[in-house]
Design a protein around this motif. Structure first.
Motif, mmCIF file in Angstrom:
data_model
loop_
_atom_site.group_PDB
_atom_site.id
_atom_site.type_symbol
_atom_site.label_atom_id
_atom_site.label_comp_id
_atom_site.label_asym_id
_atom_site.label_seq_id
_atom_site.Cartn_x
_atom_site.Cartn_y
_atom_site.Cartn_z
ATOM 1 N N LYS A 127 0.910 -1.283 0.165
ATOM 2 C CA LYS A 127 -0.094 -0.238 0.191
ATOM 3 C C LYS A 127 0.813 1.344 -0.127
ATOM 4 N N LYS A 128 2.239 1.096 -0.239
ATOM 5 C CA LYS A 128 2.951 2.331 -0.254
ATOM 6 C C LYS A 128 2.698 3.462 -0.981
ATOM 7 N N ASP A 129 2.146 3.153 -2.090
ATOM 8 C CA ASP A 129 1.780 4.146 -3.082
ATOM 9 C C ASP A 129 0.463 4.588 -3.099
ATOM 10 N N ALA A 130 -0.475 4.120 -2.125
ATOM 11 C CA ALA A 130 -1.888 4.182 -2.061
ATOM 12 C C ALA A 130 -1.968 5.527 -1.312
ATOM 13 N N LYS A 131 -2.985 6.058 -1.645
ATOM 14 C CA LYS A 131 -3.307 7.412 -0.718
ATOM 15 C C LYS A 131 -4.084 6.832 0.407
ATOM 16 N N VAL A 132 -3.798 7.854 1.438
ATOM 17 C CA VAL A 132 -4.458 7.483 2.740
ATOM 18 C C VAL A 132 -5.810 7.155 2.704
ATOM 19 N N MET A 133 -6.514 8.198 1.973
ATOM 20 C CA MET A 133 -8.254 7.874 1.880
ATOM 21 C C MET A 133 -8.585 6.658 1.203
ATOM 22 N N ALA A 134 -7.828 6.078 0.601
ATOM 23 C CA ALA A 134 -8.086 4.764 -0.011
ATOM 24 C C ALA A 134 -8.041 3.441 1.065
ATOM 25 N N LEU A 135 -7.464 3.660 2.207
ATOM 26 C CA LEU A 135 -7.219 2.533 3.182
ATOM 27 C C LEU A 135 -8.342 2.279 3.974
ATOM 28 N N SER A 136 -8.452 1.128 4.631
ATOM 29 C CA SER A 136 -9.530 0.874 5.550
ATOM 30 C C SER A 136 -9.047 1.638 6.730
ATOM 31 N N GLY A 137 -10.149 1.448 7.901
ATOM 32 C CA GLY A 137 -9.846 2.008 9.255
ATOM 33 C C GLY A 137 -8.524 1.229 9.869
ATOM 34 N N GLY A 138 -8.421 0.043 9.795
ATOM 35 C CA GLY A 138 -7.441 -0.811 10.284
ATOM 36 C C GLY A 138 -5.969 -0.662 9.818
ATOM 37 N N MET A 139 -5.887 -0.310 8.310
ATOM 38 C CA MET A 139 -4.805 0.003 7.688
ATOM 39 C C MET A 139 -4.319 1.340 8.199
ATOM 40 N N LYS A 140 -5.377 2.219 8.193
ATOM 41 C CA LYS A 140 -5.044 3.648 8.705
ATOM 42 C C LYS A 140 -4.418 3.553 10.154
ATOM 43 N N ARG A 141 -4.886 2.868 10.851
ATOM 44 C CA ARG A 141 -4.111 2.785 12.277
ATOM 45 C C ARG A 141 -2.729 2.243 12.149
ATOM 46 N N ARG A 142 -2.539 1.292 10.959
ATOM 47 C CA ARG A 142 -1.175 0.813 10.779
ATOM 48 C C ARG A 142 -0.458 1.869 10.471
#
Length: 308
Positions: A127-142
């Motif tokens: 997910k390194k090149d993904a924008k934060v808005m595209a992440l799930s809640g759990g991934m955002k916490r990571r």
């Protein structure tokens, strides 16, 4: 061994008069996992905020790796990584840029190899090149955890790190925590999942009404949890314990219908066999029996209840 965090006689009273912390003293040892438990409003987040230099104390001192959090703020803060409860990220930035920027805020030179390892350890590399808005809640916490670790701190504060995270991600996060501890990082966490504290922590502290009411090794808590109660329902109620049973650590209920015997399941001898023999000698019979064992959650609830 010199503690990596030393909190002495810490107090915090907010402008409205609310006293969030009352004479709190606590030492955290290098490399340990310390779990801070307490109900909402107990003072957990305020204690973390003061230690991290985000909240000014009313009185008392805090040193981090030998640096006073007020007098030597920059040195103290550089040794701390903080994962707050709230998810606050630039949603238009990529994961890579977010973590790299956080490292730069602490004056650290670029280290792409370290950032890559960090993202891989947190299962964020794809997910390194993904924008934060595209992440799930759990991934955002990571991502927040990655930000907190970007500058390679010696200490990591995790304030409710698994709130809103599914079981699989939660287990993954705790695996990361174990690896960090193996690497020498000291970890202080708050959690509402008491089973997690039981599994992960070396020591547990309980805070209530701004006061630290318990700090204990997990092994000692487990010893407490190893104590059970044997409850005997008597065939005929008693008005008092016979003299020959007075030394048996028995408690007779107010209505005289039950006897309660506390014993240690981890002891070589529980004393139950001798107790039953003594009851037979005293001609006391029972119609039923049951056992009860306290959980860490029950111990916590009892402690907080006593503090009210």
């Amino acid at each position: 061994m010199q503690p990596i965090i030393s909190i002495q006689n810490l107090a915090k009273t907010y402008a409205g008069g609310f006293q969030a912390l009352k004479d709190v003293s606590l030492d955290i040892q290098p490399g340990e996992i310390f779990a801070l438990l307490g109900p909402n409003g107990a003072g957990k987040t305020t204690l973390i905020g003061v230690t991290c230099g985000l909240v000014n104390p009313t009185s008392g001192t805090v040193t981090v790796d030998g640096h006073d959090i007020i007098k030597d703020f920059r040195a103290a803060r550089s040794r701390i990584g903080l994962v707050p409860q709230e998810i606050s990220l630039d949603i238009f930035s990529t994961v890579w840029d977010t973590v790299t920027f956080s490292r730069g805020l602490f004056g650290k030179s670029a280290n792409p190899q370290y950032i890559e390892k960090l993202l891989r350890d947190l299962s964020l590399w794809d997910k390194k090149d993904a924008k934060v808005m595209a992440l799930s809640g759990g991934m955002k916490r990571r991502v927040i955890i990655a930000k907190a670790l970007a500058h390679e701190p010696k200490i990591l504060f995790l304030d409710e790190p698994t709130a809103g995270v599914d079981v699989e991600l939660r287990q993954g996060m705790w695996e990361v925590v174990r690896k960090l501890r193996e690497a020498g990082v000291t970890i202080i966490l708050t959690t509402h999942y008491i089973a997690e504290a039981e599994e992960m922590a070396d020591r547990v502290g309980v805070i209530a009404n701004g006061q630290l009411i318990l700090v204990e090794d997990k092994a000692e808590l487990m010893h407490k949890m190893g104590r059970k109660q044997l409850i005997l329902h008597l065939t005929t109620p008693l008005t008092e314990l016979p003299a020959e049973l007075a030394q048996k650590a028995l408690v007779l209920s107010d209505d005289g219908t039950t006897l309660t015997f506390e014993y240690d399941t981890k002891a070589e001898r529980t004393g139950i066999t001798r107790l039953l023999a003594a009851l037979g000698t005293a001609d006391i019979t029972f119609s039923d029996l049951e056992t009860k064992q306290s959980s860490l959650e029950e111990i916590f609830v009892d402690l907080v209840g006593e503090a009210k």
